[in-house]
Design a protein around this motif. Structure first.
Motif, PDB file in Angstrom:
ATOM      1  N   LEU A   1      21.078 -41.403  13.080  1.00 17.68           N
ATOM      2  CA  LEU A   1      21.425 -40.854  11.517  1.00 17.68           C
ATOM      3  C   LEU A   1      22.097 -41.872  10.569  1.00 17.68           C
ATOM      4  CD1 LEU A   1      21.559 -37.956  10.321  1.00 17.68           C
ATOM      5  CD2 LEU A   1      23.889 -38.008  11.135  1.00 17.68           C
ATOM      6  N   GLU A   2      21.344 -42.031   9.417  1.00 23.82           N
ATOM      7  CA  GLU A   2      22.203 -42.860   8.559  1.00 23.82           C
ATOM      8  C   GLU A   2      23.330 -42.273   7.662  1.00 23.82           C
ATOM      9  OE1 GLU A   2      19.982 -46.004   6.333  1.00 23.82           O
ATOM     10  OE2 GLU A   2      18.092 -44.983   7.318  1.00 23.82           O
ATOM     11  N   ILE A   3      24.556 -42.495   8.021  1.00 25.25           N
ATOM     12  CA  ILE A   3      25.681 -41.919   7.273  1.00 25.25           C
ATOM     13  C   ILE A   3      25.971 -42.742   6.214  1.00 25.25           C
ATOM     14  CG2 ILE A   3      27.978 -41.365   7.236  1.00 25.25           C
ATOM     15  CD1 ILE A   3      27.442 -40.403  10.053  1.00 25.25           C
ATOM     16  N   ALA A   4      25.665 -42.547   4.898  1.00 20.73           N
ATOM     17  CA  ALA A   4      25.606 -43.430   3.855  1.00 20.73           C
ATOM     18  C   ALA A   4      27.369 -43.825   3.444  1.00 20.73           C
ATOM     19  CB  ALA A   4      25.149 -43.059   2.537  1.00 20.73           C
ATOM     20  N   GLY A   5      27.976 -42.554   3.519  1.00 21.08           N
ATOM     21  CA  GLY A   5      29.634 -42.735   3.086  1.00 21.08           C
ATOM     22  C   GLY A   5      30.257 -41.244   3.314  1.00 21.08           C
ATOM     23  N   MET A   6      31.443 -41.343   3.351  1.00 17.73           N
ATOM     24  CA  MET A   6      32.273 -40.111   3.641  1.00 17.73           C
ATOM     25  C   MET A   6      33.478 -40.258   2.580  1.00 17.73           C
ATOM     26  SD  MET A   6      32.439 -39.345   7.775  1.00 17.73           S
ATOM     27  CE  MET A   6      31.259 -38.627   8.331  1.00 17.73           C
ATOM     28  N   TYR A   7      34.036 -39.092   2.033  1.00 17.32           N
ATOM     29  CA  TYR A   7      35.046 -39.218   1.245  1.00 17.32           C
ATOM     30  C   TYR A   7      35.922 -37.866   1.219  1.00 17.32           C
ATOM     31  CZ  TYR A   7      37.690 -39.108  -3.389  1.00 17.32           C
ATOM     32  OH  TYR A   7      38.805 -39.010  -4.159  1.00 17.32           O
ATOM     33  N   SER A   8      37.123 -37.917   1.489  1.00 20.94           N
ATOM     34  CA  SER A   8      38.062 -36.714   1.379  1.00 20.94           C
ATOM     35  C   SER A   8      38.690 -36.846   0.055  1.00 20.94           C
ATOM     36  CB  SER A   8      38.934 -36.889   2.736  1.00 20.94           C
ATOM     37  OG  SER A   8      40.023 -35.869   2.495  1.00 20.94           O
ATOM     38  N   PRO A   9      38.599 -36.052  -0.889  1.00 21.86           N
ATOM     39  CA  PRO A   9      39.126 -35.782  -2.013  1.00 21.86           C
ATOM     40  C   PRO A   9      40.375 -35.196  -1.954  1.00 21.86           C
ATOM     41  CG  PRO A   9      37.608 -33.880  -1.733  1.00 21.86           C
ATOM     42  CD  PRO A   9      37.396 -34.771  -0.637  1.00 21.86           C
ATOM     43  N   PRO A  10      41.346 -35.629  -2.994  1.00 23.78           N
ATOM     44  CA  PRO A  10      42.615 -35.102  -2.913  1.00 23.78           C
ATOM     45  C   PRO A  10      42.530 -33.674  -3.109  1.00 23.78           C
ATOM     46  CG  PRO A  10      42.240 -36.023  -5.097  1.00 23.78           C
ATOM     47  CD  PRO A  10      41.091 -36.444  -4.345  1.00 23.78           C
ATOM     48  N   PHE A  11      43.678 -33.068  -2.996  1.00 15.36           N
ATOM     49  CA  PHE A  11      43.935 -31.442  -3.000  1.00 15.36           C
ATOM     50  C   PHE A  11      44.120 -30.990  -4.515  1.00 15.36           C
ATOM     51  CE2 PHE A  11      44.088 -31.768   1.771  1.00 15.36           C
ATOM     52  CZ  PHE A  11      43.244 -30.653   2.130  1.00 15.36           C
ATOM     53  N   ARG A  12      44.730 -32.114  -5.076  1.00 13.81           N
ATOM     54  CA  ARG A  12      44.916 -31.744  -6.677  1.00 13.81           C
ATOM     55  C   ARG A  12      43.723 -32.054  -7.110  1.00 13.81           C
ATOM     56  NH1 ARG A  12      44.413 -36.719  -8.557  1.00 13.81           N
ATOM     57  NH2 ARG A  12      44.949 -38.498  -7.203  1.00 13.81           N
ATOM     58  N   PRO A  13      43.643 -31.676  -8.951  1.00 12.00           N
ATOM     59  CA  PRO A  13      42.748 -31.960  -9.634  1.00 12.00           C
ATOM     60  C   PRO A  13      42.637 -33.396  -9.613  1.00 12.00           C
ATOM     61  CG  PRO A  13      43.628 -30.009 -10.413  1.00 12.00           C
ATOM     62  CD  PRO A  13      44.534 -30.599  -9.471  1.00 12.00           C
ATOM     63  N   MET A  14      41.358 -33.827  -9.828  1.00  8.62           N
ATOM     64  CA  MET A  14      41.124 -35.483 -10.048  1.00  8.62           C
ATOM     65  C   MET A  14      41.055 -35.740 -11.472  1.00  8.62           C
ATOM     66  SD  MET A  14      38.592 -36.915  -7.103  1.00  8.62           S
ATOM     67  CE  MET A  14      37.263 -35.904  -7.411  1.00  8.62           C
ATOM     68  N   THR A  15      41.382 -36.776 -11.830  1.00 12.72           N
ATOM     69  CA  THR A  15      41.462 -37.363 -13.283  1.00 12.72           C
ATOM     70  C   THR A  15      40.054 -37.519 -13.525  1.00 12.72           C
ATOM     71  OG1 THR A  15      41.924 -39.732 -12.845  1.00 12.72           O
ATOM     72  CG2 THR A  15      43.816 -38.201 -13.080  1.00 12.72           C
ATOM     73  N   ASP A  16      39.580 -37.876 -14.765  1.00 11.64           N
ATOM     74  CA  ASP A  16      38.391 -38.291 -15.115  1.00 11.64           C
ATOM     75  C   ASP A  16      37.777 -39.544 -14.773  1.00 11.64           C
ATOM     76  OD1 ASP A  16      38.081 -35.746 -16.580  1.00 11.64           O
ATOM     77  OD2 ASP A  16      38.475 -36.488 -18.584  1.00 11.64           O
ATOM     78  N   VAL A  17      39.060 -40.302 -14.795  1.00 13.21           N
ATOM     79  CA  VAL A  17      38.780 -41.812 -14.452  1.00 13.21           C
ATOM     80  C   VAL A  17      38.448 -41.817 -12.532  1.00 13.21           C
ATOM     81  CG1 VAL A  17      39.877 -44.091 -13.761  1.00 13.21           C
ATOM     82  CG2 VAL A  17      40.113 -42.704 -16.176  1.00 13.21           C
ATOM     83  N   GLU A  18      39.139 -40.963 -11.911  1.00 12.18           N
ATOM     84  CA  GLU A  18      38.923 -40.948 -10.469  1.00 12.18           C
ATOM     85  C   GLU A  18      37.549 -40.287 -10.253  1.00 12.18           C
ATOM     86  OE1 GLU A  18      43.505 -40.147  -8.644  1.00 12.18           O
ATOM     87  OE2 GLU A  18      42.577 -38.641  -9.643  1.00 12.18           O
ATOM     88  N   ASP A  19      37.463 -39.298 -10.912  1.00 14.58           N
ATOM     89  CA  ASP A  19      35.954 -38.659 -11.050  1.00 14.58           C
ATOM     90  C   ASP A  19      34.527 -39.530 -10.957  1.00 14.58           C
ATOM     91  OD1 ASP A  19      34.558 -36.097 -10.549  1.00 14.58           O
ATOM     92  OD2 ASP A  19      33.761 -36.464 -12.306  1.00 14.58           O
ATOM     93  N   GLU A  20      34.751 -40.507 -12.287  1.00 15.98           N
ATOM     94  CA  GLU A  20      33.812 -41.090 -12.409  1.00 15.98           C
ATOM     95  C   GLU A  20      33.755 -42.482 -11.220  1.00 15.98           C
ATOM     96  OE1 GLU A  20      31.613 -41.592 -14.776  1.00 15.98           O
ATOM     97  OE2 GLU A  20      32.340 -39.671 -15.740  1.00 15.98           O
ATOM     98  N   VAL A  21      34.789 -42.809 -10.876  1.00 16.40           N
ATOM     99  CA  VAL A  21      34.829 -43.614  -9.577  1.00 16.40           C
ATOM    100  C   VAL A  21      34.207 -43.510  -8.255  1.00 16.40           C
ATOM    101  CG1 VAL A  21      36.238 -45.087  -7.956  1.00 16.40           C
ATOM    102  CG2 VAL A  21      36.984 -44.952 -10.223  1.00 16.40           C
ATOM    103  N   ILE A  22      34.495 -41.950  -8.086  1.00 16.27           N
ATOM    104  CA  ILE A  22      33.589 -41.358  -6.883  1.00 16.27           C
ATOM    105  C   ILE A  22      32.219 -41.101  -7.156  1.00 16.27           C
ATOM    106  CG2 ILE A  22      34.482 -38.900  -7.399  1.00 16.27           C
ATOM    107  CD1 ILE A  22      33.788 -40.779  -3.910  1.00 16.27           C
ATOM    108  N   VAL A  23      31.958 -40.673  -8.377  1.00 20.02           N
ATOM    109  CA  VAL A  23      30.489 -40.583  -8.548  1.00 20.02           C
ATOM    110  C   VAL A  23      29.719 -41.975  -8.508  1.00 20.02           C
ATOM    111  CG1 VAL A  23      28.841 -40.290 -10.473  1.00 20.02           C
ATOM    112  CG2 VAL A  23      30.849 -38.653  -9.981  1.00 20.02           C
ATOM    113  N   LYS A  24      30.375 -42.999  -9.049  1.00 18.90           N
ATOM    114  CA  LYS A  24      29.854 -44.365  -8.775  1.00 18.90           C
ATOM    115  C   LYS A  24      29.687 -44.768  -7.372  1.00 18.90           C
ATOM    116  CE  LYS A  24      29.892 -49.255 -10.746  1.00 18.90           C
ATOM    117  NZ  LYS A  24      29.427 -49.600  -9.253  1.00 18.90           N
TER     118      LYS A  24
END
Length: 267
Positions: A152-175
């Motif tokens: 199984l190819e696991i490309a990546g994993m991410y545990s987001p913060p429980f608070r709302p993310m900033t626009d900059v943080e969101d753009e980073v995780i999308v990338k």
């Protein structure tokens, strides 16, 4: 990374466009939500055929709770109807569908869908990204998936913060997600948060997003699934309630009762 816009037969979304004809998916309208009138065999065949064309879109895994919430909150209902499909995770949804003439409609749970996809992933070369839950659960999930699904190819994993993310943080995780080039992006944030997240990222995230609620906990073996006889008898909700009564009692009591009341009134 840039993406080429392609001709669409459905409404366009930012960055990506829908290239499959959503109208060809059979549906049953339940309390305003167009629940896919399908079964697991149909769904797996559909995903195998169209996975590359579904990038940037999302699938809702729908149950009584999400359906009642959609009835009460039109904006959330629009999200349920705005993806490629809303599959019948809840047994009562498929039961209603069969009574309305969709004889092949059957329960298609999020965890079961994950398992079926994992089984064929090595053969198909599917890549998976997991977004949600805690770092501890993701670490356990990684180990269990590697043990139980060799190749199984696991490309990546991410545990987001429980608070709302900033626009900059969101753009980073999308990338970050897009750079891993996943076929499936499993979103385990819980309803309705995960559906709202997927809708907000429709057309921006590479890969097909699927909101699977407690799926991460099942495959990390933090919690166990109900026995098969309970699943087939539409009693998995009761098994989950016994495992986490403090969190789930109020939700199940309210939404299950209201769902029955609305259905009996012909809504």
């Amino acid at each position: 990374m840039s993406y080429v816009l392609r001709k669409t037969v459905d409404r366009p979304v930012e960055g990506f466009v829908r290239t499959v004809d959503k109208s060809k998916i059979p549906t049953c309208n339940i309390l305003g939500v167009n629940i896919a009138a399908i079964n697991m065999e149909w769904l797996i065949g559909y995903l195998k055929k169209h996975i590359k064309d579904l990038t940037g879109d999302y699938i809702c895994v729908s149950n009584v709770h999400t359906t009642v919430t959609s009835y009460e909150e039109p904006d959330y209902g629009a999200i349920q109807n705005g993806g490629i499909m809303a599959i019948p995770d809840g047994g009562p949804l498929s039961t209603i569908g069969r009574k309305r003439g969709h004889i092949n409609m059957a329960r298609t749970t999020g965890p079961s869908l994950m398992g079926e996809i994992f089984k064929v992933s090595a053969e198909k070369g599917y890549r998976h990204y997991f977004c949600g839950s805690t770092e501890e659960t993701l670490e356990k999930l990684f180990q269990k998936l590697k043990e139980n699904y060799p190749g199984l190819e696991i490309a990546g994993m991410y545990s987001p913060p429980f608070r709302p993310m900033t626009d900059v943080e969101d753009e980073v995780i999308v990338k970050v997600i897009n750079d891993t080039k996943p076929d499936f992006v499993w979103v385990g944030l819980g309803a309705p948060k995960q559906e709202r997240w997927m809708a907000a990222h429709q057309g921006r995230v590479s890969g097909l997003m699927i909101g699977i609620g407690a799926g991460f906990d099942y495959y990390a073996e933090n919690i166990s699934r109900a026995p098969e006889w309970m699943q087939k008898s539409n009693l998995e909700w009761f098994y989950r309630l016994m495992q986490d009564p403090k969190r789930l009692f109020k939700r199940y009591f309210y939404t299950n009762t209201k769902f029955i009341w609305l259905v009996l009134r012909g809504k």
